[in-house]
Design an enzyme around this catalytic site. Structure first.
Site, PDB file in Angstrom:
ATOM      1  N   THR A 502      -4.727  -5.816  -4.042  1.00 38.98           N
ATOM      2  CA  THR A 502      -3.635  -5.562  -3.108  1.00 38.98           C
ATOM      3  C   THR A 502      -4.133  -5.329  -1.688  1.00 38.98           C
ATOM      4  O   THR A 502      -3.401  -5.555  -0.739  1.00 38.98           O
ATOM      5  CB  THR A 502      -2.883  -4.304  -3.567  1.00 38.98           C
ATOM      6  OG1 THR A 502      -3.868  -3.332  -3.948  1.00 38.98           O
ATOM      7  CG2 THR A 502      -2.000  -4.595  -4.760  1.00 38.98           C
ATOM      8  N   ASN A 622      -0.523  -4.136   7.469  1.00 38.16           N
ATOM      9  CA  ASN A 622      -1.403  -5.289   7.658  1.00 38.16           C
ATOM     10  C   ASN A 622      -0.604  -6.552   7.308  1.00 38.16           C
ATOM     11  O   ASN A 622      -0.398  -6.843   6.132  1.00 38.16           O
ATOM     12  CB  ASN A 622      -2.640  -5.133   6.757  1.00 38.16           C
ATOM     13  CG  ASN A 622      -3.628  -6.279   6.923  1.00 38.16           C
ATOM     14  OD1 ASN A 622      -3.236  -7.438   7.063  1.00 38.16           O
ATOM     15  ND2 ASN A 622      -4.900  -5.960   6.893  1.00 38.16           N
ATOM     16  N   GLU A 696       6.474  -5.040  -4.983  1.00 40.70           N
ATOM     17  CA  GLU A 696       7.351  -5.305  -6.117  1.00 40.70           C
ATOM     18  C   GLU A 696       8.711  -5.851  -5.686  1.00 40.70           C
ATOM     19  O   GLU A 696       9.364  -6.590  -6.423  1.00 40.70           O
ATOM     20  CB  GLU A 696       7.499  -4.033  -6.959  1.00 40.70           C
ATOM     21  CG  GLU A 696       6.213  -3.762  -7.713  1.00 40.70           C
ATOM     22  CD  GLU A 696       6.183  -2.416  -8.386  1.00 40.70           C
ATOM     23  OE1 GLU A 696       6.397  -2.384  -9.598  1.00 40.70           O
ATOM     24  OE2 GLU A 696       5.929  -1.407  -7.716  1.00 40.70           O
TER      25      GLU A 696
HETATM   26 MO1  MOS Z   1       3.984  -1.410 -10.650  1.00 38.99          MO
HETATM   27  S1  MOS Z   1       4.825  -2.261 -12.333  1.00 38.99           S
HETATM   28  O1  MOS Z   1       4.679   0.199 -10.691  1.00 38.99           O
HETATM   29  O2  MOS Z   1       2.310  -1.372 -11.035  1.00 38.99           O
END
Ligand code: MOS
Length: 731
Positions: A502, A622, A696
């Site tokens: 990430t 970023n 998400e």
């Molecule tokens: Mo996310 S499914 O809360 O890693």
């Protein structure tokens, strides 16, 4: 910072809050910094869990149950034990005892009970992975089989309504992971539906889905003999791939009879998490038990892709019944949303699917309820945008059906139902720029070119446009801490954060650099292991704003304590707390998806042609990595909408297509140009940097937008994911 011109756009119902910039804020937050770990990753030198060098490792191979429910009658290990290189065969008859049952799914090799097909019931330790695997095939297990319930029937008389409030994030029995009541209602839904001019009464469903991270779960476990040091010294080291050690430590240490400090967990690089690596799974227990029997030799375990479909969690399948009523001009008179999910009898995992339905749109009458049907299947777990993915697929599809029924443009319909305050609890929004996202996106995507269903055709292809709203909640959970240390002319940020690909290694120094008023190139991160200050795991898309909030607090305290010219070794830590008054605000990120698809009239094939995701998610720390997160999320959404489908054999309880040959995920050729835009926004109620969660949200609503586009192209409404060719041709 990616910004777009907002002139000419009507003001959103809630004006964005622009807090004055904090001292020392910028120039690094908001800058386009490349991943600091990119050189290590492209040269193959970033160490993933399985790759840490250890002396004289041995290998354990898991043996999975071949029945869904029952008991082991007999286990014959003679043939396996004779394979050259085999050191031990582990079963419930021969394995060290576990101590505290923190999680029933982690309680393996203790009693011979089988709760689901694919449960770890034995293991072989050998000098090589090949010998362990070969011998595992030669362990003969006979069972006393019991009748298992495997068929998901949403109308089952045994469906359980989830009412109770269990605001437990890391629950002792990790049973019901609910932060709000499972059922709630307001007004009179029946009266609201009866008074409606337009009504939609529909059912949506999706299959169970699997995370399919590039890096399957892997671990190296080493049980140290520390009796000659002192009893509190670390006993067990796990090189693991996880989303942060906090849940692992709190569930695994008592299970293994250790104090928290006796369990060391190291996970600097992770090849994808998506919720699947947030909680510990039973392979870690197998590795820890195996290492105990051969201590102090390390034990390595890398599970296979097929194992990934057996015992490490999934998004449980669900059915959603949605009733909407609206008056002539589209104002909602009632919303009823019942989510019915499959869950495991061994351990109830439940997605909070109806929470978004409570807060997205205004209505005087509302009822939402979660029900579960317990089956003898493996437990589910968090999977990217848990709850909101399935709930918003249903809600945003149903709104499109209402738009069609009422003849109102889908964007206009949403704007007419924009609530002033959170409809569930009446709290004011921290910031809510959904309407701005809808208007901006509509303009940018060319929504005005949309035609009535079935009217745009290019040779064999029908072309359609679809849209849906997106949202993602703030998931403030537990207290967290960060520490800043000055050494050899550089600053070190330490906390139990995690980088799952990430970008935490890259953005956390950006946040610290601004808060310290130094260049980002003199700031390093030390994350992904125990032994650093406790922090919330990387979940709920909360990492950057939660960890960042603690880092800013630690940096400010560092400067107060040590000034601008700190001595070598100067250090300070601080707790990240939610901003004062934050809990009196309803805090969510918002966005909108716009999708153009083409549907073949010959084969039923659906091709995504263009996608635009437009989001209002506070400060974008970023832009390069934020865009990467959203492209990833939209790719996962296309995959779920068009490809991903699992088939559980209701006779035997296994996933029939449990590998990447049978479980299709989107490939490069399936993904068109994806455009990502972030509106300028600063939300002071999530934390000191003004950022909200992003990753998400890219998956929330997008599958509905694809289904809505298919309807616009063909006039056919598909209500069950994935939208495969057969459904397109037969609906
Ligand atoms: Mo996310 S499914 O809360 O890693």
């Amino acid at each position: 910072m990616i910004t777009i011109d907002t002139t000419g756009v009507p003001a959103p119902t809630t004006a964005p809050v622009h807090a004055p910039p904090k001292p020392g804020h910028g120039p690094h937050v908001g800058a386009d910094r490349q991943r600091v770990d990119a050189p290590l990753k492209v040269t193959g030198t970033a160490l993933y869990a399985y790759e840490h060098p250890v002396d004289e490792p041995c290998y354990v191979w898991p043996i999975l149950s071949t029945i869904a429910r029952g008991r082991i009658r007999d286990i014959d290990i003679d043939e396996a034990a004779a394979v050259p290189g085999v050191l031990r065969v582990l079963s419930h008859q021969s394995t060290p005892r576990l101590r505290v049952k923190t999680d029933p799914a982690l309680w393996i090799l203790q009693d011979g009970e089988v709760h689901y097909r694919g449960q770890i019931v034995a293991g072989v330790i050998a000098e090589t992975p090949e010998a362990a695997r070969e011998a595992a095939e030669l362990v003969h297990i006979s069972y006393d089989e019991q009748l298992a319930e495997l068929d998901f029937d949403p109308d089952s008389p045994y469906a359980i309504s989830v009412r109770r409030v269990a605001p437990i994030v890391i629950a002792r029995r990790s049973e019901v992971l609910f932060t709000r009541p499972g059922e709630e209602s307001k007004g009179d839904v029946d009266a609201g539906l009866a008074a409606a001019v337009h009504r939609v009464e529909v059912e949506y469903e999706h299959p169970s889905e699997y995370h399919c991270q590039m890096e399957p779960h892997a671990v190296i476990a080493t049980w140290h003999d520390t009796s000659r040091i002192h009893p509190g010294a670390t006993r067990l080291t796990l090189y693991d791939a996880n989303q942060g050690p906090i849940a692992h430590r709190s569930l695994l240490a008592p299970l293994l009879g250790l104090l928290p400090n006796q369990l060391e967990i190291i996970s600097p690089y992770v090849g994808g998490g998506f919720g699947g690596k947030a909680m510990p799974h039973s392979h870690l227990v197998l590795a820890a038990l195996a290492a105990k029997t051969v201590a102090p030799r390390p034990v390595k375990l890398a599970i296979t892709r097929q194992h990934m479909f057996a015992f490490v969690g999934h998004r449980p399948r669900s059915v959603h019944r949605v009733h909407l009523g609206a008056e002539a001009r589209g104002r909602l008179t009632a919303i009823d949303h019942v989510s019915i999910q499959a869950t495991s009898r061994l351990k109830r995992y439940i997605d909070q699917s109806c929470l978004a339905t409570r807060m997205m749109y205004a209505t005087p009458n509302r009822h939402t309820e979660h029900r579960v049907v317990e089956l003898d299947v493996a437990p589910g777990t968090w999977m990217r945008a848990p709850g909101d993915f399935s709930g918003m697929f249903a809600l945003e599809s149903a709104l499109d059906e209402l738009a069609d029924a009422s003849g109102i443009d889908p964007i206009e319909l949403r704007i007419r139902n924009e609530p002033d305050v959170d409809p569930e609890d009446g709290k004011p929004w921290s910031t809510r720029n959904l309407v701005a996202c809808l208007r901006q996106g509509s303009e940018r995507f060319g929504w005005s070119h949309r035609r009535p269903p079935g009217q745009r055709r290019e040779r064999e292809w029908l072309i359609g446009l679809g849209m849906a709203s997106a949202c993602f909640p703030n998931t403030h959970a537990v207290s967290l801490f960060a520490q800043i240390t000055f050494q050899r002319g550089r600053y070190l940020v330490q906390m139990q954060a995690a980088d799952l690909g990430t970008g935490a290694h890259t953005v956390l120094p950006q946040i610290a650099a601004d808060a310290l008023g130094v260049d980002v190139d003199v700031v390093d991160s030390d994350i992904g292991r125990t032994g650093t200050p406790m922090a919330m795991l990387a979940g709920g898309s909360s990492g950057t704003y939660e960890w960042g909030n603690a880092i800013v607090a630690a940096c400010e305290r560092f400067r107060r304590k040590h000034g601008e010219q700190p001595n070598e070794g100067a250090t300070a830590w601080a707790q990240g707390r939610p901003p004062r008054g934050a809990r009196k605000r309803s805090r969510h990120a918002f966005g909108a998806h716009f999708i153009e698809i083409a549907v073949s009239t010959v084969t039923g094939e659906v091709r995504v042609r263009r996608m635009l995701g437009i989001f209002a998610a506070g400060t974008i720390v970023n832009p390069r990595l934020a865009r990467s997160q959203m492209v990833g999320g939209l790719t996962m959404a296309v995959s779920a909408a068009l490809h991903e489908e699992s088939f559980l054999d209701p006779r035997f309880g296994h996933i029939v297509n449990g590998d990447l040959a049978g479980y299709h995920i989107a490939a490069h050729a399936d993904i068109p140009q994806i455009e990502i835009e972030f509106l300028e926004e600063h939300d002071p109620w999530f934390g000191a940097i003004g950022a909200k969660g992003i990753g998400e949200m890219a998956m929330v609503g997008a599958p509905a937008a694809i289904g809505n586009a298919i309807f616009n192209a063909t006039g056919r409404r598909l209500r069950a994911l994935p939208f495969t060719l057969d459904k397109v041709l037969t609906v």
